[in-house]
Design a protein around this motif. Structure first.
Motif, PDB file in Angstrom:
ATOM      1  N   THR A 181       8.385  56.373  24.835  1.00 13.66           N
ATOM      2  CA  THR A 181       7.203  55.997  24.049  1.00 13.66           C
ATOM      3  C   THR A 181       6.021  55.748  24.982  1.00 13.66           C
ATOM      4  O   THR A 181       4.913  56.219  24.736  1.00 13.66           O
ATOM      5  N   ARG A 182       6.282  55.045  26.082  1.00 11.59           N
ATOM      6  CA  ARG A 182       5.190  54.751  27.016  1.00 11.59           C
ATOM      7  C   ARG A 182       4.636  56.039  27.613  1.00 11.59           C
ATOM      8  O   ARG A 182       3.429  56.213  27.741  1.00 11.59           O
ATOM      9  N   HIS A 183       5.524  56.947  27.971  1.00 10.89           N
ATOM     10  CA  HIS A 183       5.124  58.216  28.567  1.00 10.89           C
ATOM     11  C   HIS A 183       4.200  58.998  27.630  1.00 10.89           C
ATOM     12  O   HIS A 183       3.375  59.803  28.063  1.00 10.89           O
ATOM     13  N   ASN A 184       4.361  58.776  26.339  1.00 16.59           N
ATOM     14  CA  ASN A 184       3.539  59.470  25.352  1.00 16.59           C
ATOM     15  C   ASN A 184       2.399  58.607  24.814  1.00 16.59           C
ATOM     16  O   ASN A 184       1.824  58.936  23.781  1.00 16.59           O
ATOM     17  N   ASP A 185       2.141  57.488  25.508  1.00 17.86           N
ATOM     18  CA  ASP A 185       1.040  56.597  25.110  1.00 17.86           C
ATOM     19  C   ASP A 185       1.206  56.022  23.717  1.00 17.86           C
ATOM     20  O   ASP A 185       0.232  55.594  23.100  1.00 17.86           O
ATOM     21  N   ALA A 186       2.419  56.073  23.206  1.00 19.98           N
ATOM     22  CA  ALA A 186       2.658  55.452  21.898  1.00 19.98           C
ATOM     23  C   ALA A 186       3.009  53.982  22.123  1.00 19.98           C
ATOM     24  O   ALA A 186       3.474  53.592  23.184  1.00 19.98           O
ATOM     25  N   SER A 187       2.756  53.169  21.112  1.00 21.97           N
ATOM     26  CA  SER A 187       3.194  51.772  21.143  1.00 21.97           C
ATOM     27  C   SER A 187       4.568  51.685  20.499  1.00 21.97           C
ATOM     28  O   SER A 187       4.959  52.568  19.732  1.00 21.97           O
ATOM     29  N   LEU A 188       5.275  50.600  20.822  1.00 21.63           N
ATOM     30  CA  LEU A 188       6.628  50.436  20.286  1.00 21.63           C
ATOM     31  C   LEU A 188       6.763  49.038  19.695  1.00 21.63           C
ATOM     32  O   LEU A 188       6.401  48.050  20.347  1.00 21.63           O
ATOM     33  N   VAL A 189       7.269  48.970  18.475  1.00 23.80           N
ATOM     34  CA  VAL A 189       7.588  47.689  17.840  1.00 23.80           C
ATOM     35  C   VAL A 189       9.067  47.719  17.529  1.00 23.80           C
ATOM     36  O   VAL A 189       9.524  48.566  16.756  1.00 23.80           O
ATOM     37  N   VAL A 190       9.827  46.828  18.167  1.00 24.20           N
ATOM     38  CA  VAL A 190      11.285  46.895  18.025  1.00 24.20           C
ATOM     39  C   VAL A 190      11.837  45.554  17.549  1.00 24.20           C
ATOM     40  O   VAL A 190      11.548  44.512  18.132  1.00 24.20           O
ATOM     41  N   VAL A 191      12.569  45.602  16.446  1.00 21.49           N
ATOM     42  CA  VAL A 191      13.256  44.415  15.936  1.00 21.49           C
ATOM     43  C   VAL A 191      14.640  44.365  16.555  1.00 21.49           C
ATOM     44  O   VAL A 191      15.368  45.363  16.530  1.00 21.49           O
ATOM     45  N   THR A 192      14.981  43.229  17.126  1.00 22.77           N
ATOM     46  CA  THR A 192      16.299  43.126  17.748  1.00 22.77           C
ATOM     47  C   THR A 192      16.799  41.688  17.774  1.00 22.77           C
ATOM     48  O   THR A 192      16.018  40.740  17.781  1.00 22.77           O
ATOM     49  N   HIS A 193      18.134  41.559  17.753  1.00 20.58           N
ATOM     50  CA  HIS A 193      18.761  40.254  17.974  1.00 20.58           C
ATOM     51  C   HIS A 193      19.092  40.066  19.442  1.00 20.58           C
ATOM     52  O   HIS A 193      19.468  38.981  19.869  1.00 20.58           O
ATOM     53  N   ASP A 194      19.011  41.153  20.206  1.00 24.94           N
ATOM     54  CA  ASP A 194      19.625  41.188  21.526  1.00 24.94           C
ATOM     55  C   ASP A 194      18.584  40.897  22.621  1.00 24.94           C
ATOM     56  O   ASP A 194      17.676  41.707  22.858  1.00 24.94           O
ATOM     57  N   PRO A 195      18.706  39.762  23.313  1.00 27.57           N
ATOM     58  CA  PRO A 195      17.720  39.453  24.360  1.00 27.57           C
ATOM     59  C   PRO A 195      17.695  40.482  25.478  1.00 27.57           C
ATOM     60  O   PRO A 195      16.657  40.691  26.117  1.00 27.57           O
ATOM     61  N   HIS A 196      18.815  41.169  25.709  1.00 26.09           N
ATOM     62  CA  HIS A 196      18.825  42.217  26.745  1.00 26.09           C
ATOM     63  C   HIS A 196      17.938  43.388  26.325  1.00 26.09           C
ATOM     64  O   HIS A 196      17.272  44.010  27.146  1.00 26.09           O
ATOM     65  N   VAL A 197      17.954  43.686  25.037  1.00 23.96           N
ATOM     66  CA  VAL A 197      17.088  44.744  24.513  1.00 23.96           C
ATOM     67  C   VAL A 197      15.631  44.305  24.615  1.00 23.96           C
ATOM     68  O   VAL A 197      14.755  45.039  25.072  1.00 23.96           O
ATOM     69  N   ALA A 198      15.380  43.056  24.221  1.00 25.60           N
ATOM     70  CA  ALA A 198      13.997  42.554  24.229  1.00 25.60           C
ATOM     71  C   ALA A 198      13.405  42.547  25.627  1.00 25.60           C
ATOM     72  O   ALA A 198      12.204  42.738  25.803  1.00 25.60           O
ATOM     73  N   ARG A 199      14.241  42.351  26.632  1.00 29.44           N
ATOM     74  CA  ARG A 199      13.745  42.282  28.013  1.00 29.44           C
ATOM     75  C   ARG A 199      13.114  43.589  28.476  1.00 29.44           C
ATOM     76  O   ARG A 199      12.378  43.615  29.458  1.00 29.44           O
ATOM     77  N   TRP A 200      13.429  44.679  27.807  1.00 30.16           N
ATOM     78  CA  TRP A 200      12.807  45.950  28.168  1.00 30.16           C
ATOM     79  C   TRP A 200      11.348  46.012  27.725  1.00 30.16           C
ATOM     80  O   TRP A 200      10.600  46.903  28.143  1.00 30.16           O
ATOM     81  N   CYS A 201      10.970  45.126  26.845  1.00 29.09           N
ATOM     82  CA  CYS A 201       9.629  45.209  26.244  1.00 29.09           C
ATOM     83  C   CYS A 201       8.611  44.416  27.057  1.00 29.09           C
ATOM     84  O   CYS A 201       8.954  43.553  27.851  1.00 29.09           O
ATOM     85  N   ASP A 202       7.332  44.700  26.841  1.00 31.47           N
ATOM     86  CA  ASP A 202       6.260  43.986  27.534  1.00 31.47           C
ATOM     87  C   ASP A 202       6.116  42.574  27.007  1.00 31.47           C
ATOM     88  O   ASP A 202       5.635  41.686  27.711  1.00 31.47           O
ATOM     89  N   ARG A 203       6.491  42.378  25.750  1.00 24.44           N
ATOM     90  CA  ARG A 203       6.183  41.109  25.086  1.00 24.44           C
ATOM     91  C   ARG A 203       7.234  40.861  24.011  1.00 24.44           C
ATOM     92  O   ARG A 203       7.685  41.793  23.354  1.00 24.44           O
TER      93      ARG A 203
END
Ligand SMILES: Nc1ncnc2c1ncn2[C@@H]1O[C@H](COP(=O)(O)OP(=O)(O)OP(=O)(O)O)[C@@H](O)[C@H]1O
Length: 258
Positions: free
Chosen positions: A189-211
């Motif tokens: 998504t970043r490579h394509n300049d798209a934004s990403l909104v991800v719903v997750t329960h998993d803190p390991h998944v969330a750690r990949w995000c900017d915020r």
């Protein structure tokens, strides 16, 4: 650092009967930014995602995409918007089982009137970079869970969306596969300049995000949303066996414009 606000939800309220799912939420997403929405079960995460993505109309509040209000559009226009400006990755891929996976990826382009041969060609350009080379003709049932989610990532990005929405994209995967899938999702998504909104329960998944924003009882916690940690986030590290996405087609190669 991303600066342009791509998506802005403000004053969002949504109730189901007496259940208040969203109690007045504001969220801004910047260009190229990956935002994780976390919180306990039933706190309103999916409802927030659905309102931001035009899947659901909020009872009150507004959603703006690149400065244009979208929440008050009729269902036909919201549906067209979802097809052209947004991409979606769900927990179970939701690929069409009877179609080969290259056609699954090509489908959003074909629905936008891109000729079939061109759409499939464009779709196939994603397979190598996402570690799916040689799997173009398989049916979804012939893929592993992680491979199917990579196909879903390609399908979400092939139309050059402004925003990709992902609801528990790794929820059905083991931890290592989920980790790799999340890395590909964030990088592509970043490579394509798209934004990403991800719903997750998993803190390991969330750690990949900017915020990370924390939702509780239909509110975003005021202490959440700390941006851009000083330490490198995992997407900047070299991790494991998943191929690099540095050759993911930028803006989905030839064809349809934003
Ligand atoms: N279509 C619906 N009809 C009735 N109630 C609903 C509906 N959708 C959501 N709700 C309720 O609204 C509240 C918020 O639901 P939502 O699915 O947004 O939570 P969530 O944080 O995504 O939960 P989970 O992590 O379990 O998926 C919950 O109490 C839920 O039961």
């Amino acid at each position: 650092m991303p600066s342009q606000i791509v998506l802005h939800g403000l004053g969002l309220r949504k109730s189901f009967g007496s259940t208040v799912a969203l109690a007045g939420v504001e969220l801004m997403v910047h260009q190229g930014e990956a935002v994780a929405i976390m919180g306990p079960s039933g706190s309103g995460k999916s409802t927030l995602l659905h309102c931001l993505a035009g899947i659901m109309k909020p009872d009150a509040g507004e959603v703006h995409l690149l400065g244009e209000r979208i929440d008050n559009l009729g269902e036909r226009r919201r549906s067209a918007l979802r097809r052209t400006r947004f991409g979606f990755v769900f927990q179970f891929g939701q690929l069409l089982p009877e179609l080969p996976v290259d056609e699954n990826v090509a489908l959003p382009l074909m629905l936008g009137d891109v000729p079939r041969a061109q759409a499939v060609r464009q779709a196939r350009s994603w397979f190598g970079p996402l570690g799916l080379a040689g799997m173009e003709g398989r049916r979804p049932g012939e893929l592993s869970g992680g491979q199917a989610q990579r196909v879903a990532i390609a399908r979400a990005l092939v139309t050059r969306p402004a925003v990709v929405f992902a609801d528990e994209p790794t929820g059905a995967l083991d931890q290592a596969t989920g980790h790799d899938t999340m890395r590909l999702l964030v990088e592509a998504t970043r490579h394509n300049d798209a934004s990403l909104v991800v719903v997750t329960h998993d803190p390991h998944v969330a750690r990949w995000c900017d915020r990370v924003v924390e939702v509780r009882d239909g509110h975003i916690l005021p202490t959440s949303g700390v941006r851009y940690a000083e330490t490198p986030t995992p997407h900047t590290q070299v991790l494991g066996q998943v191929p690099s996405v540095s050759h993911v087609p930028v803006h989905g190669a030839e064809g349809s414009g934003r």
